[in-house]
Enzyme design. Structure first.
Site, PDB file in Angstrom:
ATOM      1  N   THR A   1      -6.757   6.974   9.562  1.00  0.00           N
ATOM      2  CA  THR A   1      -6.623   5.887   8.600  1.00  0.00           C
ATOM      3  C   THR A   1      -7.868   5.025   8.756  1.00  0.00           C
ATOM      4  O   THR A   1      -8.693   5.295   9.625  1.00  0.00           O
ATOM      5  CB  THR A   1      -5.329   5.082   8.838  1.00  0.00           C
ATOM      6  OG1 THR A   1      -5.230   4.044   7.866  1.00  0.00           O
ATOM      7  CG2 THR A   1      -5.285   4.482  10.224  1.00  0.00           C
TER       8      THR A   1
ATOM      9  N   HIS B   1       1.981   1.099   5.967  1.00  0.00           N
ATOM     10  CA  HIS B   1       2.692   2.018   6.847  1.00  0.00           C
ATOM     11  C   HIS B   1       4.066   1.502   7.275  1.00  0.00           C
ATOM     12  O   HIS B   1       5.057   2.242   7.236  1.00  0.00           O
ATOM     13  CB  HIS B   1       1.816   2.321   8.077  1.00  0.00           C
ATOM     14  CG  HIS B   1       2.362   3.420   8.918  1.00  0.00           C
ATOM     15  ND1 HIS B   1       3.228   3.189   9.967  1.00  0.00           N
ATOM     16  CD2 HIS B   1       2.202   4.758   8.855  1.00  0.00           C
ATOM     17  CE1 HIS B   1       3.554   4.336  10.521  1.00  0.00           C
ATOM     18  NE2 HIS B   1       2.950   5.313   9.865  1.00  0.00           N
TER      19      HIS B   1
ATOM     20  N   GLY C   1      -2.125  -2.553   9.855  1.00  0.00           N
ATOM     21  CA  GLY C   1      -1.304  -2.616  11.065  1.00  0.00           C
ATOM     22  C   GLY C   1      -0.301  -3.755  11.091  1.00  0.00           C
ATOM     23  O   GLY C   1       0.283  -4.035  12.129  1.00  0.00           O
TER      24      GLY C   1
ATOM     25  N   ASP D   1      -0.036   4.460  -0.225  1.00  0.00           N
ATOM     26  CA  ASP D   1      -0.733   5.710   0.120  1.00  0.00           C
ATOM     27  C   ASP D   1       0.180   6.723   0.811  1.00  0.00           C
ATOM     28  O   ASP D   1       0.100   7.929   0.566  1.00  0.00           O
ATOM     29  CB  ASP D   1      -1.908   5.436   1.071  1.00  0.00           C
ATOM     30  CG  ASP D   1      -3.046   4.713   0.390  1.00  0.00           C
ATOM     31  OD1 ASP D   1      -3.010   4.579  -0.848  1.00  0.00           O
ATOM     32  OD2 ASP D   1      -3.970   4.276   1.105  1.00  0.00           O
ATOM     33  N   HIS D   2       1.045   6.212   1.707  1.00  0.00           N
ATOM     34  CA  HIS D   2       1.788   7.166   2.529  1.00  0.00           C
ATOM     35  C   HIS D   2       2.951   7.822   1.792  1.00  0.00           C
ATOM     36  O   HIS D   2       3.495   8.830   2.272  1.00  0.00           O
ATOM     37  CB  HIS D   2       2.207   6.529   3.849  1.00  0.00           C
ATOM     38  CG  HIS D   2       1.003   6.254   4.712  1.00  0.00           C
ATOM     39  ND1 HIS D   2       0.074   7.230   4.988  1.00  0.00           N
ATOM     40  CD2 HIS D   2       0.548   5.125   5.303  1.00  0.00           C
ATOM     41  CE1 HIS D   2      -0.897   6.713   5.725  1.00  0.00           C
ATOM     42  NE2 HIS D   2      -0.637   5.444   5.929  1.00  0.00           N
TER      43      HIS D   2
ATOM     44  N   HIS E   1      -4.352  11.767   0.205  1.00  0.00           N
ATOM     45  CA  HIS E   1      -3.023  11.274  -0.231  1.00  0.00           C
ATOM     46  C   HIS E   1      -3.024  10.928  -1.723  1.00  0.00           C
ATOM     47  O   HIS E   1      -2.555  11.710  -2.532  1.00  0.00           O
ATOM     48  CB  HIS E   1      -2.489  10.140   0.668  1.00  0.00           C
ATOM     49  CG  HIS E   1      -3.486   9.137   1.160  1.00  0.00           C
ATOM     50  ND1 HIS E   1      -4.327   8.434   0.329  1.00  0.00           N
ATOM     51  CD2 HIS E   1      -3.762   8.702   2.425  1.00  0.00           C
ATOM     52  CE1 HIS E   1      -5.050   7.601   1.052  1.00  0.00           C
ATOM     53  NE2 HIS E   1      -4.759   7.743   2.329  1.00  0.00           N
TER      54      HIS E   1
ATOM     55  N   ASN F   1       0.857  -1.187   0.000  1.00  0.00           N
ATOM     56  CA  ASN F   1       0.000   0.000   0.000  1.00  0.00           C
ATOM     57  C   ASN F   1       0.896   1.240   0.000  1.00  0.00           C
ATOM     58  O   ASN F   1       1.657   1.459   0.947  1.00  0.00           O
ATOM     59  CB  ASN F   1      -0.901  -0.034   1.253  1.00  0.00           C
ATOM     60  CG  ASN F   1      -1.851   1.141   1.292  1.00  0.00           C
ATOM     61  OD1 ASN F   1      -1.459   2.271   1.031  1.00  0.00           O
ATOM     62  ND2 ASN F   1      -3.099   0.891   1.635  1.00  0.00           N
TER      63      ASN F   1
END
Ligand code: PXP
Length: 253
Positions: free
Chosen positions: A115, A229, A207, A15-16, A65, A13
């Site tokens: 989130t 993340h 997570g 996104d960040h 984002h 992912n």
């Protein structure tokens, strides 16, 4: 009968990476090029080169984002197996039908959350979820429901004919250093077993990090993990190639 790979697949992912770009260039009027950085699409290619099996992005309603142009560029890159996380809205449904990503993951969305918090309640929102799932199934786009590992949610995903689910691992991750960890892990195991027995492909995410992966990977019947993340954070220190390679090897020791 569903053909599953022998290894657990990794969807990164990104996104960040876009969060970082937006922190500086929100008003730049461009998503890449010039001094606008970092480019999440370039990062996606580097993730794939390092062994990621797919790329996941969440195009949020508030565009905090990932931007629509990022999704267009990822969808146009034929080498990318794109998983688009989206809310069950008519606008997102239309966009997904136009771009035809490899898969979509239906997620809850609220403007206040930092989130995604909690799974999509497919029991409460069954009509809306059914409409989007039917549209995606008809277009040949694999649909996943991001749900909590609860028996009634899984049962509803089966009823609504989602071929895939993504079990929300957030409650487990939050409880990892607390007394509730054992119970949360048991919920995930039971959920995966129930979903697999009903013929669903079982993914998981939220997570997951370089520590809890040792236990997460033992959830039965896992097809793919979506991780963001922790990989992006580690990449600040080690670079994205090491971060992806290490996670992939911890998933499949
Ligand atoms: N899967 C889903 C459905 C998500 O919403 C998110 C968070 O955007 C993730 C996976 C990845 O979570 P994390 O960034 O905590 O690894």
């Amino acid at each position: 009968m569903v053909n599953l790979p022998l290894m657990i697949l990794l969807g990164v992912n990104i996104d960040h990476a876009a969060t970082l770009r937006q922190a500086r260039y929100r008003s730049a009027g461009a998503t890449h090029g010039g001094s606008v950085e970092p480019d999440p699409v370039t990062l996606a290619f580097l993730c794939e080169k390092a062994g990621a099996d797919g790329i996941t992005v969440h195009l949020r309603e508030d565009r905090r984002h990932i931007q629509e142009e990022d999704v267009l560029r990822l969808a146009a890159a034929k080498s990318t197996r794109l998983n688009l996380e989206m809310a069950c809205t008519p606008a997102m449904t239309a966009l997904a039908l136009k771009l035809k990503p490899h898969s979509v993951c239906l997620v809850p969305e609220s403007r206040e959350e930092i989130t995604t918090e909690g799974g999509l309640d497919v029991v409460k929102h069954r009509d809306k979820v059914a409409r989007v799932t039917d549209a995606m199934n008809a277009a040949g786009i694999k649909t996943s429901h991001f749900i909590d590992p609860d028996a009634d949610q899984i049962e509803m995903s089966v009823k609504l004919k989602a071929p895939w689910i993504e079990l929300h691992t957030g409650a487990y991750a939050n409880a990892y250093h607390r007394a509730g960890r054992k119970g949360e892990f048991a919920r995930l195991v039971a959920g995966a077993q129930q979903a697999h027995a009903a013929g669903l492909v079982v993914n998981a995410g939220h997570g997951i990090n370089y520590v809890n992966i040792a236990e997460v990977r033992t959830i039965p019947h896992l097809h793919e993990l979506n991780i963001g993340h922790s990989i992006i954070s580690r990449a600040l220190f080690t670079g994205i190639a090491e971060a992806v390679r290490t996670m992939k090897s911890l998933m499949n020791p």
